[in-house]
Write a protein that holds these residues in place. Structure first.
Motif, PDB file in Angstrom:
ATOM      1  N   SER A   1      17.052   0.107  10.501  1.00  0.00           N
ATOM      2  CA  SER A   1      18.153   0.707   9.738  1.00  0.00           C
ATOM      3  C   SER A   1      17.889   0.610   8.236  1.00  0.00           C
ATOM      4  O   SER A   1      18.344   1.457   7.466  1.00  0.00           O
ATOM      5  N   LYS A   2      17.159  -0.403   7.834  1.00  0.00           N
ATOM      6  CA  LYS A   2      16.777  -0.548   6.433  1.00  0.00           C
ATOM      7  C   LYS A   2      15.797   0.543   6.025  1.00  0.00           C
ATOM      8  O   LYS A   2      15.925   1.139   4.944  1.00  0.00           O
ATOM      9  N   GLY A   3      14.813   0.809   6.888  1.00  0.00           N
ATOM     10  CA  GLY A   3      13.813   1.820   6.562  1.00  0.00           C
ATOM     11  C   GLY A   3      13.095   1.492   5.266  1.00  0.00           C
ATOM     12  O   GLY A   3      12.629   0.369   5.065  1.00  0.00           O
ATOM     13  N   ASP A   4      13.035   2.466   4.359  1.00  0.00           N
ATOM     14  CA  ASP A   4      12.351   2.237   3.076  1.00  0.00           C
ATOM     15  C   ASP A   4      13.332   2.152   1.915  1.00  0.00           C
ATOM     16  O   ASP A   4      12.980   2.408   0.769  1.00  0.00           O
ATOM     17  N   GLN A   5      14.574   1.763   2.212  1.00  0.00           N
ATOM     18  CA  GLN A   5      15.607   1.713   1.177  1.00  0.00           C
ATOM     19  C   GLN A   5      15.470   0.489   0.277  1.00  0.00           C
ATOM     20  O   GLN A   5      15.025  -0.578   0.713  1.00  0.00           O
ATOM     21  N   ASP A   6      15.901   0.654  -0.981  1.00  0.00           N
ATOM     22  CA  ASP A   6      15.947  -0.483  -1.894  1.00  0.00           C
ATOM     23  C   ASP A   6      17.363  -1.055  -1.901  1.00  0.00           C
ATOM     24  O   ASP A   6      18.263  -0.511  -1.250  1.00  0.00           O
ATOM     25  N   PRO A   7      17.602  -2.174  -2.602  1.00  0.00           N
ATOM     26  CA  PRO A   7      18.915  -2.834  -2.540  1.00  0.00           C
ATOM     27  C   PRO A   7      20.085  -2.021  -3.094  1.00  0.00           C
ATOM     28  O   PRO A   7      21.235  -2.423  -2.910  1.00  0.00           O
ATOM     29  N   SER A   8      19.819  -0.905  -3.748  1.00  0.00           N
ATOM     30  CA  SER A   8      20.938  -0.079  -4.215  1.00  0.00           C
ATOM     31  C   SER A   8      21.602   0.663  -3.072  1.00  0.00           C
ATOM     32  O   SER A   8      22.758   1.100  -3.191  1.00  0.00           O
ATOM     33  N   THR A   9      20.897   0.804  -1.943  1.00  0.00           N
ATOM     34  CA  THR A   9      21.458   1.509  -0.794  1.00  0.00           C
ATOM     35  C   THR A   9      21.433   0.701   0.496  1.00  0.00           C
ATOM     36  O   THR A   9      22.055   1.104   1.481  1.00  0.00           O
ATOM     37  N   TRP A  10      20.723  -0.423   0.517  1.00  0.00           N
ATOM     38  CA  TRP A  10      20.695  -1.272   1.718  1.00  0.00           C
ATOM     39  C   TRP A  10      20.570  -2.737   1.313  1.00  0.00           C
ATOM     40  O   TRP A  10      19.720  -3.093   0.479  1.00  0.00           O
ATOM     41  N   GLN A  11      21.424  -3.563   1.905  1.00  0.00           N
ATOM     42  CA  GLN A  11      21.351  -5.013   1.750  1.00  0.00           C
ATOM     43  C   GLN A  11      21.580  -5.648   3.113  1.00  0.00           C
ATOM     44  O   GLN A  11      22.184  -5.024   3.991  1.00  0.00           O
TER      45      GLN A  11
ATOM     46  N   TYR B   1       3.556  -8.112  -8.016  1.00  0.00           N
ATOM     47  CA  TYR B   1       2.665  -6.960  -7.906  1.00  0.00           C
ATOM     48  C   TYR B   1       2.824  -5.949  -9.036  1.00  0.00           C
ATOM     49  O   TYR B   1       2.185  -4.890  -9.023  1.00  0.00           O
ATOM     50  N   GLY B   2       3.657  -6.261 -10.013  1.00  0.00           N
ATOM     51  CA  GLY B   2       3.809  -5.374 -11.162  1.00  0.00           C
ATOM     52  C   GLY B   2       4.415  -4.026 -10.819  1.00  0.00           C
ATOM     53  O   GLY B   2       4.098  -3.010 -11.455  1.00  0.00           O
ATOM     54  N   LEU B   3       5.305  -4.005  -9.836  1.00  0.00           N
ATOM     55  CA  LEU B   3       5.952  -2.765  -9.431  1.00  0.00           C
ATOM     56  C   LEU B   3       7.180  -2.485 -10.301  1.00  0.00           C
ATOM     57  O   LEU B   3       7.835  -3.408 -10.779  1.00  0.00           O
ATOM     58  N   LYS B   4       7.476  -1.219 -10.472  1.00  0.00           N
ATOM     59  CA  LYS B   4       8.642  -0.820 -11.259  1.00  0.00           C
ATOM     60  C   LYS B   4       9.888  -0.822 -10.386  1.00  0.00           C
ATOM     61  O   LYS B   4       9.821  -0.954  -9.166  1.00  0.00           O
ATOM     62  N   LEU B   5      11.044  -0.659 -11.020  1.00  0.00           N
ATOM     63  CA  LEU B   5      12.282  -0.532 -10.270  1.00  0.00           C
ATOM     64  C   LEU B   5      13.191   0.468 -10.950  1.00  0.00           C
ATOM     65  O   LEU B   5      13.073   0.728 -12.141  1.00  0.00           O
ATOM     66  N   GLN B   6      14.088   1.052 -10.151  1.00  0.00           N
ATOM     67  CA  GLN B   6      15.040   2.022 -10.674  1.00  0.00           C
ATOM     68  C   GLN B   6      16.216   1.307 -11.321  1.00  0.00           C
ATOM     69  O   GLN B   6      16.495   0.145 -11.035  1.00  0.00           O
ATOM     70  N   SER B   7      16.946   2.039 -12.153  1.00  0.00           N
ATOM     71  CA  SER B   7      18.115   1.477 -12.806  1.00  0.00           C
ATOM     72  C   SER B   7      19.156   1.010 -11.785  1.00  0.00           C
ATOM     73  O   SER B   7      19.688  -0.100 -11.891  1.00  0.00           O
ATOM     74  N   ALA B   8      19.449   1.843 -10.768  1.00  0.00           N
ATOM     75  CA  ALA B   8      20.446   1.465  -9.753  1.00  0.00           C
ATOM     76  C   ALA B   8      19.976   0.261  -8.937  1.00  0.00           C
ATOM     77  O   ALA B   8      20.780  -0.594  -8.545  1.00  0.00           O
ATOM     78  N   GLU B   9      18.693   0.195  -8.703  1.00  0.00           N
ATOM     79  CA  GLU B   9      18.105  -0.942  -7.972  1.00  0.00           C
ATOM     80  C   GLU B   9      18.279  -2.233  -8.772  1.00  0.00           C
ATOM     81  O   GLU B   9      18.674  -3.272  -8.225  1.00  0.00           O
ATOM     82  N   LYS B  10      18.018  -2.162 -10.080  1.00  0.00           N
ATOM     83  CA  LYS B  10      18.173  -3.340 -10.931  1.00  0.00           C
ATOM     84  C   LYS B  10      19.632  -3.789 -10.979  1.00  0.00           C
ATOM     85  O   LYS B  10      19.918  -4.995 -10.914  1.00  0.00           O
ATOM     86  N   THR B  11      20.549  -2.841 -11.081  1.00  0.00           N
ATOM     87  CA  THR B  11      21.972  -3.167 -11.107  1.00  0.00           C
ATOM     88  C   THR B  11      22.377  -3.892  -9.824  1.00  0.00           C
ATOM     89  O   THR B  11      23.114  -4.902  -9.851  1.00  0.00           O
TER      90      THR B  11
END
Length: 210
Positions: free
Chosen positions: A160-170, A191-201
């Protein structure tokens, strides 16, 4: 699959797997989970950017599972690490044991009911910078046993998580979200990966609730 929630345990009625609702095993604890303070410092250091393209992505770009020791691959190694009283065959397949899934509070007694979750999903990593990596680095990421990137959890929760980030799945179990955020942040930082604004929030809100 029929599930009835009782406190932190889940009782399931399924053909292949059963759930132990009584004395469960120790909770899975991947290595390298940072403290809240360290996770905050790491989150502050991450670069915020729009997600990249999925062009060229496939799971084959992240070779897994690889052999870790003898006949044991990464999945089998994590099953042994995260389970209790795990018995394996001569080919390292888990034939019995108990696995507590911290995402939802379920305890399983059949390894087929357990997935090994990439905390930061492979597709999410691809969109966040891994598309530019070498295949060798992507293989290391997909099989990382040193950082909090792999964890044994209930299979359909992982799906159910799939490839979602914490802005849409926790994780459904709210008490684990603090730990999940610290794991996610550490992997992206390592790993020096970036993140989206909504993900950071979302991650900041999860940390604030620790």
């Amino acid at each position: 699959m029929l599930r009835v929630v009782r406190a932190a345990a889940v009782v399931a009625l399924a053909g292949a797997g059963t759930v132990a609702a009584l004395a469960g095993p120790a909770r899975a604890t991947p290595p390298g989970i940072p403290s809240k303070a360290t996770a905050q410092t790491q989150l502050n250091a991450l670069t915020v950017a729009s997600e990249g393209s999925m062009s060229g992505y496939s799971r084959d770009q992240f070779p897994h599972w690889i052999t870790i020791s003898g006949s044991c691959d990464t999945r089998e190694t994590v099953l042994k690490r995260d389970g209790t009283s795990v018995v394996t065959s001569s080919t390292c397949a888990a034939t019995s044991g108990r696995w507590y899934s911290p995402y939802d509070g379920a305890t399983w007694t059949a390894s087929g009911d357990v997935d090994i979750d990439h905390v930061v999903p492979l597709a999410e990593a691809w969109r966040s910078g891994a598309s530019a990596w070498t295949t060798a680095r992507r293989q290391s990421f997909a099989n990382d046993l040193t950082h909090p990137q792999l964890i044994a959890v209930t299979d359909n929760v992982n799906q159910s998580k799939g490839d979602q980030d914490p802005s849409t799945w926790q994780p459904p179990l709210t008490s684990y979200r603090c730990t999940y955020a610290r794991m996610w942040i550490n992997v992206k930082y390592t790993y020096g990966l970036k993140l989206q604004s909504a993900e950071k929030t979302a991650l900041q809100s999860m940390l604030n609730a620790c």
